[in-house]
Design an enzyme around this catalytic site. Structure first.
Site, PDB file in Angstrom:
ATOM      1  N   LEU A 259       0.831  -1.065  -0.136  1.00 57.27           N
ATOM      2  CA  LEU A 259       0.042  -0.064  -0.100  1.00 57.27           C
ATOM      3  C   LEU A 259       0.944   1.268  -0.032  1.00 57.27           C
ATOM      4  CD1 LEU A 259       0.188   1.635   3.024  1.00 57.27           C
ATOM      5  CD2 LEU A 259      -1.274  -0.310   3.550  1.00 57.27           C
ATOM      6  N   ALA A 260       0.505   2.489  -0.591  1.00 55.47           N
ATOM      7  CA  ALA A 260       1.077   3.677  -0.536  1.00 55.47           C
ATOM      8  C   ALA A 260       0.328   4.513   0.478  1.00 55.47           C
ATOM      9  CB  ALA A 260       1.204   4.359  -1.778  1.00 55.47           C
TER      10      ALA A 260
ATOM     11  N   CYS B 170       9.454   4.662   3.492  1.00 54.63           N
ATOM     12  CA  CYS B 170      10.050   3.417   2.905  1.00 54.63           C
ATOM     13  C   CYS B 170      11.270   3.563   2.131  1.00 54.63           C
ATOM     14  CB  CYS B 170       8.675   2.708   2.289  1.00 54.63           C
ATOM     15  SG  CYS B 170       7.479   2.291   3.496  1.00 54.63           S
TER      16      CYS B 170
END
Ligand code: NAD
Ligand code: UDX
Length: 463
Positions: free
Chosen positions: A164-165, A277
């Site tokens: 997921l972003a 990330c």
């Protein structure tokens, strides 16, 4: 037997939204998300669901629909581990700040603590799922700890990285491009994989659920982030060349993106990528490559970070140069502090580093961000330890109104691409700024022509 109870350790940006969606899609499964952070859990349980600790479009509605039904947030970690058939580990894996691998390797201390806690508490067989992003081969360390310190029960370790972003977490979870599950090639391993497949199959088409061995799964996550970040650094590298040559990076991105082999997504030139990330995972990849003696592989990927640091630096440098080589005592309004729109997350946001560089030049910064709190902004700056907290307070102010933030400013810097910035009354902003009124658009978000017509001196990225 199918899974009836899930525990997720870590109620953060991944654990919270992921488990909320599993709970919504699997009403027969009881999902308990646990965390050591009491205030975070209290916020997840806040009576007013708008106060949950993570801002993501659509998330509060999902939490409201499941919380207290089959979705629970708790600090009772042992209890949740004991009761669960399947345990997701979704704790943070930041870059190490000490010892061997400092500044590069992933710090796995939180992961190891989880493994030891699971081993101590578990009294029946469990499936342990790595949801955190981990260096390839971490599963073997987790298995070692579980097998040697456990109560003789059987553990299966699966790798199920999350793609997921932030800002689109709910949409990404509801309709993922793929779900990746890595497990042991043994019969027991394959059975465990199928139990997790069955959970996702409640809403994800089977052909999009990919199963692999554990190492491929772990490494795919680092690889995906490295490729994505590399695209941003590649277009950002071109943006600098565009500025020198009269080309326009938006036009270049469009032209190359129409080649179906390249594709049009993730080619937006910017002030530099941020987020928790990309940098962390690439540094980790570089460290792993080096640890196998693969220096060329390490150097190749490290360039992605070097380019990104350069992009942030040159944005700040350009502001200083354009403002007649001095920003001392000049008010510069920042629109945006989050690392991208639609999130309140600021980890590694380019805004932090641009602010740091400008404060070094004694600029007076005034920040407006629609979702980021004042405390968070000062926390981010103080964390750099460039100056004392008192000095940061003296050099930077936070405003809850974009118009007063820009009042009497020499320049505006757009650091986050929040949609609302496009709809502001730019004439009003212009009228209240000092002249010449500069805009440095680090997201190529605003309408250059319209702003120039008002009288602004506008500079985007890559044109
Ligand atoms: P986060 O910092 O938001 O959340 C992690 C949570 O784990 C924290 O609330 C922390 O208190 C808790 N925690 C740590 N140790 C614990 C323990 N022993 N017991 C109970 N709770 C503990 O982190 P995040 O952004 O959710 O990321 C988690 C993992 O997912 C990381 O490995 C990250 O790389 C990966 N990931 C993140 C994203 C993202 O967009 N943020 C996307 C994909 C993958
Ligand atoms: C990323 C990955 O996209 C996701 O799959 C993974 O699970 C976690 O890491 P995230 O960091 O939340 O997600 O956001 P992302 O949309 O990837 O953006 C990262 C940074 O790159 C942001 O600062 C964003 O503004 C920047 N970016 C992204 C660009 O500058 N240009 C682009 O074209 C795309």
């Amino acid at each position: 037997m199918s899974i009836k109870k899930i525990c997720c350790i870590g109620a953060g940006y991944v654990g919270g939204p992921t488990m909320a969606v599993i709970a919504q899609k699997c009403p027969d499964i009881q999902v308990t998300v646990v965390d050591l952070n009491e205030s975070r859990i209290a916020a997840w349980n806040d009576e007013n669901v708008e106060n949950i600790p993570i801002y993501e479009p659509g998330l509060s509605e999902i939490v409201a629909s499941c919380r207290g039904r089959n979705l629970f947030f708790s600090t009772e970690v042992d209890k949740a581990i004991d009761e669960a058939d399947m345990i997701f580990i979704s704790v943070n894996t930041p870059t190490k700040t000490y010892g061997v691998g400092k500044g590069m390797a992933a710090d796995l201390k939180y992961i190891e603590l989880c493994a030891r806690q699971i081993a101590r508490v578990a009294k029946n067989d469990k499936i342990v799922v790595e949801k955190s992003t981990l260096p390839v081969r971490t599963a073997s360390a987790i298995k070692d700890i579980l097998d040697h310190t456990g109560n003789g029960v059987q553990f299966q370790i699966l790798s199920n990285p999350e793609f997921l972003a932030e800002g689109t977490a709910v949409a990404d979870l509801l309709a993922p491009d793929r779900v990746l599950i890595g497990g042991d090639t043994t019969e027991e391993g394959q059975k465990a994989i199928q139990k997790l497949v069955a959970i996702y199959a409640n809403w994800v088409p089977q052909e999009q659920i990919l199963t692999t061995n554990v190492w491929s799964s772990e490494l795919s996550k680092l690889t995906a982030n490295a490729f994505l970040a590399q695209r941003v650094s590649s277009i950002n590298a071109m943006s600098e060349l565009c500025e020198k040559t009269g080309a326009d990076v938006n036009e270049v991105a469009k032209a190359i993106g129409m080649d179906s082999r390249i594709g049009s997504k993730f080619l937006k030139s910017s002030v530099g990528f941020g987020g928790s990330c990309f940098q962390k995972d690439i540094l980790n990849l570089v460290y792993i490559a080096k640890s196998y003696g693969l220096n060329e592989v390490a150097d190749y990927w490290e360039q992605v970070i070097i380019m990104n640091d350069h992009q942030k630096r040159r944005f700040a440098k350009n502001i200083i140069q354009t403002l007649y080589n001095t920003v001392a005592g000049k008010k510069i309004a920042f629109l945006g502090w989050a690392f991208k729109k639609d999130t309140n997350d600021t980890r590694e946001s380019a805004a932090i580093y641009v602010a740091d560089d400008l404060l070094n030049e004694r600029a007076e910064i005034c920040v407006f961000d629609p979702k980021v709190s004042e405390d968070q902004i000062f926390f981010d700056l103080d964390y750099l330890e460039t100056r004392t907290p008192a000095e940061n307070k003296a050099g930077l102010q936070v405003d809850d109104n974009p118009y007063s933030a820009a009042d009497k400013a020499h320049a505006i810097a757009v650091l986050t691409e929040w949609d609302e910035f496009k709809t502001y009354d730019w004439q009003r902003i212009y009228d209240n700024m000092l002249k010449p009124a500069f805009i440095f658009d680090g997201r190529n978000l605003l309408d250059k022509e319209a702003l120039e017509k008002i009288g602004f001196v506008y500079q985007g990225i890559g044109s």
